[in-house]
Motif scaffolding. Structure first.
Motif, PDB file in Angstrom:
ATOM      1  N   VAL A 152     -18.783 107.165  49.742  1.00 61.73           N
ATOM      2  CA  VAL A 152     -19.660 106.038  49.410  1.00 61.73           C
ATOM      3  C   VAL A 152     -20.446 105.656  50.664  1.00 61.73           C
ATOM      4  CG1 VAL A 152     -19.754 103.649  48.635  1.00 61.73           C
ATOM      5  CG2 VAL A 152     -18.025 105.191  47.686  1.00 61.73           C
ATOM      6  N   SER A 183     -20.026 105.365  56.080  1.00 63.34           N
ATOM      7  CA  SER A 183     -19.516 105.690  54.758  1.00 63.34           C
ATOM      8  C   SER A 183     -18.056 105.295  54.647  1.00 63.34           C
ATOM      9  CB  SER A 183     -19.667 107.198  54.459  1.00 63.34           C
ATOM     10  OG  SER A 183     -18.794 107.966  55.272  1.00 63.34           O
ATOM     11  N   ARG A 207     -13.309 107.503  48.978  1.00 65.22           N
ATOM     12  CA  ARG A 207     -12.407 107.216  47.865  1.00 65.22           C
ATOM     13  C   ARG A 207     -11.223 108.189  47.936  1.00 65.22           C
ATOM     14  NH1 ARG A 207     -17.385 107.139  44.601  1.00 65.22           N
ATOM     15  NH2 ARG A 207     -17.980 104.974  44.150  1.00 65.22           N
ATOM     16  N   GLU A 253     -21.910 112.949  53.204  1.00 68.65           N
ATOM     17  CA  GLU A 253     -21.779 113.019  51.751  1.00 68.65           C
ATOM     18  C   GLU A 253     -22.071 114.416  51.201  1.00 68.65           C
ATOM     19  OE1 GLU A 253     -26.111 111.770  52.458  1.00 68.65           O
ATOM     20  OE2 GLU A 253     -24.165 111.738  53.474  1.00 68.65           O
ATOM     21  N   VAL A 292     -12.035 103.328  50.456  1.00 67.68           N
ATOM     22  CA  VAL A 292     -12.536 102.445  49.418  1.00 67.68           C
ATOM     23  C   VAL A 292     -11.345 102.088  48.546  1.00 67.68           C
ATOM     24  CG1 VAL A 292     -14.071 102.172  47.440  1.00 67.68           C
ATOM     25  CG2 VAL A 292     -14.813 103.525  49.416  1.00 67.68           C
TER      26      VAL A 292
END
Length: 277
Positions: free
Chosen positions: A46, A54, A57, A177, A275
């Motif tokens: 994320v 970032s 997860r 990412e 996260v």
């Protein structure tokens, strides 16, 4: 030969690759697009602050453990001879992705029961030193990948690697990412550097004191920014190259470019870059 026996032998032969030890010479050709890793990162990373940082997860990675395991197995299947046949850019991308992917795997060994990667170590050993990773035909540590391979003098000599590898901590440069790939690695490394230098939580110029406040990474690995690699012979030189990212003030940027500043290093946040659900 009976039909049943022929069917059995064909089925058995088809399953043999799964029985070969990691690194066997019959391993399939390596995917230099790192497609599995990119898929995982796109699903579970994320972006924050416009891409300057970032979070991860890890719960999602845990649900996708089979895909992560498949990717790690593909890395482990590359032999030392196979690796030596890669281009320099392919080797660099391979090692950066390996470091980041095996770091995620390390976190998952105790997740969700940890708040920092440091909890995976001990008083006598850091989490980066155990040799638990099957890579290039031997057991290596995360430190071996980063310091023994990616930072090995005369091989890559690219200080930007510090903005590409991720130590699963908030203070660390972001986990990208997408996978690093040889065909775009220079642009990817440059973007990682710009993202990190633009993040004012980790690098900033204090105009009132005339002090450049940098991430502790520049303290720990300062020598990598003083050797002349990529034209970078000092932290001051590196800062001047990124003056526009370190402040919104024109006068402050001019001061950075002139080299008229002191340097201080900020505290490092070792909290897990998770996260939480």
């Amino acid at each position: 030969m009976t039909t049943g026996r022929r069917h059995f032998l064909i089925s058995a032969a088809g399953s043999l690759p799964a029985l070969w030890p990691l690194g066997h010479s019959h391993a399939v050709t390596f995917d230099h697009t790192h497609a599995i890793w990119t898929g995982l990162l796109k699903r579970h990373v994320v972006l924050l602050r416009g891409g300057q940082a970032s979070q991860v997860r890890y719960a999602g990675f845990a649900q996708d453990r089979s895909s992560l395991t498949a990717y790690l197995s593909s890395l482990s299947a590359v032999t030392s001879n196979g690796f030596s046949a890669f281009s320099l850019a392919q080797r660099q991308a391979f090692l950066i992705n390996a470091y980041n992917a095996f770091t995620v795997e390390l976190i998952l060994t105790k997740y969700p029961d940890l708040t920092s990667i440091k909890e995976l170590g001990s008083i006598l050993s850091s989490p980066w030193k155990p040799k638990w990773i099957s890579l290039l035909g031997s057991k290596v540590s995360l430190d071996d990948i980063e310091h023994g391979m990616l930072r090995k003098r005369g091989v890559h000599d690219d200080p930007r690697v510090h903005f590409a590898v991720n130590c699963a901590s908030i203070g660390c440069p972001m986990l990208r990412e997408e996978a690093f790939v040889a065909t775009r690695i220079d642009a990817q490394m440059e973007e990682q550097t710009s993202r990190f230098m633009a993040d004012r939580t980790r690098n900033r110029f204090d105009e009132s004191s005339g002090r450049l406040e940098l991430s502790r990474i520049f303290d720990w690995y300062g020598d990598d920014f003083k050797r002349g690699d990529r034209g970078i012979a000092s932290l001051q030189t590196f800062a001047r190259l990124h003056a526009d990212l370190l402040s919104d003030s024109a006068s402050a940027r001019d001061r950075i470019r002139s080299g008229r500043f002191d340097i201080a290093f900020l505290n490092y946040d070792w909290s897990l870059n998770d996260v939480r659900q």
